[in-house]
Design a protein around this motif. Sequence first.
Motif, short mmCIF file in Angstrom:
data_model
loop_
_atom_site.label_atom_id
_atom_site.label_comp_id
_atom_site.label_asym_id
_atom_site.label_seq_id
_atom_site.Cartn_x
_atom_site.Cartn_y
_atom_site.Cartn_z
N GLU A 1 27.50 41.03 5.33
CA GLU A 1 27.44 42.43 4.91
C GLU A 1 28.76 43.07 5.30
O GLU A 1 29.23 42.91 6.42
N ILE A 2 29.36 43.81 4.38
CA ILE A 2 30.66 44.41 4.68
C ILE A 2 30.59 45.91 4.54
O ILE A 2 30.08 46.44 3.55
N LYS A 3 31.07 46.58 5.57
CA LYS A 3 31.18 48.03 5.51
C LYS A 3 32.47 48.38 6.22
O LYS A 3 32.51 48.41 7.44
N GLU A 4 33.50 48.63 5.48
CA GLU A 4 34.84 48.76 6.05
C GLU A 4 35.42 50.14 5.78
O GLU A 4 35.26 50.69 4.69
N ALA A 5 36.10 50.67 6.78
CA ALA A 5 36.79 51.94 6.58
C ALA A 5 38.10 51.73 5.83
O ALA A 5 38.65 52.68 5.27
N THR A 6 38.59 50.49 5.84
CA THR A 6 39.87 50.22 5.20
C THR A 6 39.67 49.57 3.83
O THR A 6 38.61 49.00 3.56
N THR A 7 40.70 49.67 3.04
CA THR A 7 40.66 49.08 1.69
C THR A 7 42.02 48.44 1.42
O THR A 7 42.91 48.50 2.26
N GLY A 8 42.18 47.89 0.23
CA GLY A 8 43.45 47.23 -0.10
C GLY A 8 44.57 48.24 -0.33
O GLY A 8 44.34 49.38 -0.75
N SER A 9 45.81 47.81 -0.10
CA SER A 9 46.95 48.72 -0.24
C SER A 9 47.20 49.12 -1.68
O SER A 9 47.81 50.16 -1.95
N ILE A 10 46.72 48.29 -2.61
CA ILE A 10 46.98 48.56 -4.02
C ILE A 10 46.36 49.88 -4.48
O ILE A 10 46.88 50.56 -5.36
N LEU A 11 45.29 50.28 -3.81
CA LEU A 11 44.55 51.46 -4.27
C LEU A 11 45.43 52.70 -4.39
O LEU A 11 45.51 53.32 -5.45
N SER A 12 46.05 53.05 -3.27
CA SER A 12 46.81 54.30 -3.29
C SER A 12 47.99 54.21 -4.25
O SER A 12 48.43 55.21 -4.81
N LYS A 13 48.49 52.99 -4.44
CA LYS A 13 49.64 52.84 -5.32
C LYS A 13 49.26 52.99 -6.79
O LYS A 13 49.97 53.62 -7.55
N SER A 14 48.11 52.40 -7.16
CA SER A 14 47.84 52.34 -8.60
C SER A 14 46.83 53.36 -9.09
O SER A 14 46.86 53.78 -10.23
N ASN B 1 42.85 46.49 4.50
CA ASN B 1 43.96 46.53 5.45
C ASN B 1 44.52 47.92 5.73
O ASN B 1 45.08 48.14 6.77
N VAL B 2 44.40 48.86 4.81
CA VAL B 2 44.91 50.21 5.08
C VAL B 2 43.83 51.25 4.76
O VAL B 2 42.89 50.97 4.03
N TYR B 3 44.01 52.42 5.33
CA TYR B 3 43.13 53.53 4.96
C TYR B 3 43.67 54.15 3.70
O TYR B 3 44.88 54.36 3.57
N THR B 4 42.80 54.45 2.76
CA THR B 4 43.23 55.12 1.54
C THR B 4 42.60 56.50 1.49
O THR B 4 41.38 56.62 1.58
N TYR B 5 43.44 57.52 1.39
CA TYR B 5 42.94 58.89 1.28
C TYR B 5 43.33 59.45 -0.07
O TYR B 5 44.46 59.25 -0.53
N LEU B 6 42.39 60.14 -0.71
CA LEU B 6 42.67 60.74 -2.01
C LEU B 6 42.44 62.24 -1.90
O LEU B 6 41.53 62.69 -1.21
N GLN B 7 43.29 62.97 -2.60
CA GLN B 7 42.98 64.39 -2.79
C GLN B 7 42.63 64.58 -4.25
O GLN B 7 43.45 64.33 -5.14
N LEU B 8 41.40 64.99 -4.51
CA LEU B 8 40.96 65.14 -5.90
C LEU B 8 41.20 66.56 -6.37
O LEU B 8 41.38 67.48 -5.58
N ASP B 9 41.17 66.71 -7.69
CA ASP B 9 41.29 68.05 -8.26
C ASP B 9 40.08 68.88 -7.88
O ASP B 9 38.99 68.35 -7.66
N ASN B 10 40.27 70.19 -7.85
CA ASN B 10 39.22 71.11 -7.42
C ASN B 10 37.88 70.89 -8.09
O ASN B 10 36.85 70.96 -7.46
N ASN B 11 37.91 70.67 -9.40
CA ASN B 11 36.64 70.69 -10.14
C ASN B 11 36.04 69.31 -10.35
O ASN B 11 35.19 69.13 -11.20
N VAL B 12 36.50 68.33 -9.58
CA VAL B 12 35.98 66.98 -9.78
C VAL B 12 34.71 66.78 -8.97
O VAL B 12 34.66 67.10 -7.78
#
Lengths: 224, 809
Positions: B68-81, B216-227
Motif C-alpha cells: 500500500e502506498i501513501k506518499e507525500a512526494t511525487t515524481g519531479s516531472i509533475l511540476s515541470k509538465s 522524490n519531490v514535493y509538488t505544489y500547485l497553485q490553481l486558478d480561483n474558480n477551479v
Amino acid sequence: MIQTKKLTKVFRTDEVETTALSAIDFEVTPGEFVAIMGPSGCGKSTLLNIIGLLDNPTSGDYFFNEVNVARFRENRRTDMRKGNIGFIFQSFNLIDELTVFENVELPLVYLNIRASERKKMVEATLERLKIGHRRKHYPQQLSGGQQQRVAIARAVIAKPKLILADEPTGNLDSKHGLEVMNLLRELNQEGTTIIMVTHNKRDAEFAHRIVNLFDGQILMEKLG
Amino acid sequence: MQYLQLVYRNFKKNAVSSLINVFSIAIGMTAFILVVLWIKYELSFDKYNQNIENIYRVSCEGKIFENEIKEATTGSILSKSLSQTFPEIKKATAMLDFGRAMMSTPDNEGFRLKAFGATASFFEIFSVPVLQGDYKMLDQPNTAFITESAAKRIYGDENPVGKVLSTGMDHENKPFTITGIIADIPENSHFTFEFLFSINSISFYRQASHDWLNCNVYTYLQLDNNVNYKLFEKKLNEYLQTKIAPIIEQWRNISMSEWKSNGESWHFVLQPLAKIHLHSSLKNEAGQNGNITYVYMASLIGLFILIISIINFTNLSTVQSASRSKEIMVRKVTGASRKSIMAQFLAESIFYSLLALIISLILVHLFIPVFEKRTEIKILSRSSITPLMYIGSILFAIITGFIAGFYPAFVVSRMSPVRALASKFTKKAGRKIMLKDTLLILQFTISIMVIICTIAVARQLNFLQDQKLGFNKENIIIVRAMEDMSRDQQNTFKNELLKNSKIKMAAFSHRILGMSFPARTLAIPEGNNIKLLMLEVCPVEAAFFNTYEFKLAEGTFFNDKEVGRKNKIVLNEQAVKTYNISDPIGKYLYYSETEYYEIVGVTKNFHYNSKRKDIQPAAFVQEPDVEMFWSPEYLSLRVGGGDYQRIIESIKSTYQTLIPGKEFSYSFFDDDYDALYKNEMQTKQLFSIFSIIAICLSCLGLFGIVKYVVFTKIKEIGVRKVSGAKTKNIILMFLQAYLKWILISITIASPVAWYLMHKWLENFAYKTNLSWWIFAAAGAAAVLVALLTVSWQTWRAASRNPVESLRYE
C-alpha cells in the motif's frame, strides 16, 4: 437516677463568656416527674441538654445511674443515651423526608432491632397514641398536636427509663397541649421518670416537683 | 455601583468559600484558555500564505505489488509538465527536502543547515518575503537563498549575498552562490528550512522526464480561483493513467487493464494546503505534522474541564446562597424586587468570573513554559495573544459568570419571604437536590471518562514500548552525516573507534531504523514466470545485525569476508509471507537481467517504523561496491555502557582529527526511536495534566455539594443522633447516597470512554486491549476520592454535639 454536683456550663464566643449554669446541685429519683421553670435564657434548656447527654458540662460532675458521665465523649454518651433516654422538643424535630412510621422507628433502627420486631413495636406505640391511621403520612401533612404525638411515640418507643421534654406544649394550642400533658402523666404513672422544661404554670402543675432556675442557679424548689 | 459594593462585602465576609469558588472557575478557565491557544496554534499552520485557498500539494496513493502506498512526494516531472498541459494550474513548483545538510565555506568551515531545493515559482506560490535579491535567480543552477537568521548566525553583520557555500550532492562537493536573503519560515509552517537552493542544480531533477510513478519531490500547485479541485483531481488522474500506461507495460510487461485487475493502482490526491498539517500523515512528510484527532480530543477535554468548573461554580454559589437565605428574605421583606435580587446575584457571579479570568490569565502565563516543556506542544507563537483575544476572554468570562450565576440567582430570588424567615427550606430543597444530583453525576461522569482515557493512553504507549521490537535499541550511539567522509576516512574512523574498549561494535548503514527505507522493485523467478515484488530496502554492513541484535528466523546474516563477491539480501518474515516465497534461502532476487541478490537469510519481524503502522515487507542488502549505489550515512555504535559523556568526547575528537572543521553530530538511538511516538507522548502528558485538573475540580465540586447537603440536613443529623445514631451511622448514610451516584456515573462514563478510546486505538496497527480493570480502576479512584470528601464533611457535621445541630432549627 440523676445527680449533679457543682454542674457548670460556660459558653464562649470570641468576645463574650456566658455562664449558662453555675454550680448546680440537682437530683432526680426514679419515677419522679420534675418541671424546670424560669425566664428565657436562665439555662433551663442547657441543663436539660446536659442531663440528656447531648452536651457536656464545662465543670462539675454528673452521675447518670451512678456513673459519672460528665467527661464522656460523644460516642460513649450516645451509647449511654440509646434506649435509656427519650426526647420531646417544642418544635417536634421530626424528619421531613421520613413518614410517621419511619420517624417513630428511628431509635429502634439504631438499637439494631430486627425489622419484624420493629414493625410490631411501632404499630403498637402508634395505636396507643392514636395516630396509627397516619402512619404513612409525612410530618408536614399533620397538625401540630399530631406531630407532637409522633414525637412522643418516638421518644417512648424504646421504653426508656427517662423522658426529657423541652417545652413540649410550646407550639400547641391549649387543647392539644392538655392532651400531651395527659400523655406525659400517663407515662409517668407507668413508672417513667420525666423531666420537663416549661414556661407554662399549668403544665408545671402536672409535676411532682417544680425547680425554678434563674441566671444559671436554682432559686427554689417546690413540691407539687 | 451599589452592587459592586455589596459584591465586595460579601466576598470579604465569605472569603474562604469565595476564594474556592473563584479558583475553581479560574482553573477551568486556565485549562480552557490553554487548549484554545493550542488549537489556535494548530489551526494557524500555513495561514501566512496569502494564496492558501488555492494551493495544493500533489500526493500519491496506490498499490504496487502487495504494498500500500501513501506518499507525500511525487515524481519531479509533475511540476515541470503539468502546468503546460492544464490551464487550471497557475503556478507549480517542486520542492526537495535535503535534510540538515553539512555546508562548508571556501575556508572549509562547516555547519549544518536545514536545506530545501525549489524552483523560483516557490516564491510566487508561497508568501515568503524576499528581503534581498531577485527571486527569479532561483531557477539558475547552483544558486541559493538563505534565511535572515541563518545568515546572521553564519555571517554576522556581513552581507551574505555573493558568498559561496558547498555541500555534498550528486557525488561531488557542489558550490552554491547565495543570491539573496529571505525571511525566516514561520514556525507554524508544515515545512521549514534555512537554505533554499535551486532544485535545477540536482541532476536527477534536471534529467527527470518519465518519473510519473516515482516519489522524490514535493509538488505544489497553485490553481486558478474558480477551479473545483476535486473535479480537477479527477481530470489529472485521467491524464496520469495515459502517462503511466506505457511505463507499466514496459516495466511489468503487462497491459494497464491486467495491471489493474491485479488490484494495483496509482493516482494523485490533491491536498489543500490548509489541511496538510492536521489531516495528512503520509510517508515522507516534510515535518512532524499535527493530528486532527488530538485537536478534537483537546477541545473535548478543555470543554469538559470548563463544564466541570461551571457546575462547581453553580453548586458552590447555591450553597452560599442557601446560607444567605435570611439576608435575601430581609431584603425582600423590606421591598427588594425579584429582579434586583437576581441582578445582585448575577453581578456577584460575573464579578467572580472576571476575577477568575484575571487569575487564569496569570496562571496561563505561568503555565505556558511548563506546559510547553511537559508536552512539547508549542502554544504561544509570539502573536497568539492579541487585544481581540483579551476582549474575547472578557466576554467569555462574563458569559461564564452569567451561566454559572443564573441558576442560584433564579432559585434564590424565587424564595418567598415568609417561607425563608420561617426557615422552611427543606421541602423545596428536595427538588434542588435532584438537579444537584444530575450535575454531580455529569461531573463525575466526565472525570471518570478522563481518568479512563488517561489510563488507556498510558497503557497503549507502554504497550508500544514493550512490544517486541525485534532488536535492541538500548546503548546505541548514532554518528550522523558519515557522507562527509571519504570511504577511506570512514574505515579509518571506524577502526579507530573500535580500539576504544567501551565501543563493542560499529556498523555503517544508509538509513537507520525508525526512518523510512527507499522502496525497490525486484523480480523472483517462479517456474516459468517471473514474480515482481517491492521491498523497502536498507543497505547495511554485515556488522549491522549484531550491533542491533536482530534475530534470525532462518539462514545467515552477511559475512564481511564475502564483500565484493556477491550481492546478498536478508528479508524480513513479512516479505516472505506477503510474497509467499517458499524456501527462500538460496533463491535469487533480480533487479536487472544481470544483477541480482542472493537471499541468505530471513530475520524475525522488527519494527523499523512507528508501530502505528503495519510491518512492511523489508530487506537489508549488502552490495559490493558500496559507493556506487549507496552512501553510508550513519554509523551505529554499540557501547558497553558507562560514562557516555566520555565516550562521546572520544568519538568527537577522533572525528575532528579526521575531518577538522566539520560539525560533529550524534544522537542516542533510543531517543531517535522514541521520537516516533512524540504525538502519543504528548497525548499522554496532556491527558495526565488534564485528568488531574478534572479530578481536583470534581472533588471541589463534590465538596461543595456535600457541604450544601450537610447544611440542609443538619437538623436531621441532630434528630438522628438524639435518637441514638452514632457518628459512623451518619457517615455511612451519606456515603450510601453518594456511592449510588458515583456508580451511575461509572455506568455512563464507561461505554462512552470505551467508544472514544476504541476509535483512538484504530490509529494503531498494534494496540492494547481495553481490559475491564481500566474501568474498574477509574471507578475505584472516583469512589475513593468521593469517600474521602464525603467522610470528612459528614464526619465534621456528625461528630458535633447534637445540640449544636438542633440549635439551627
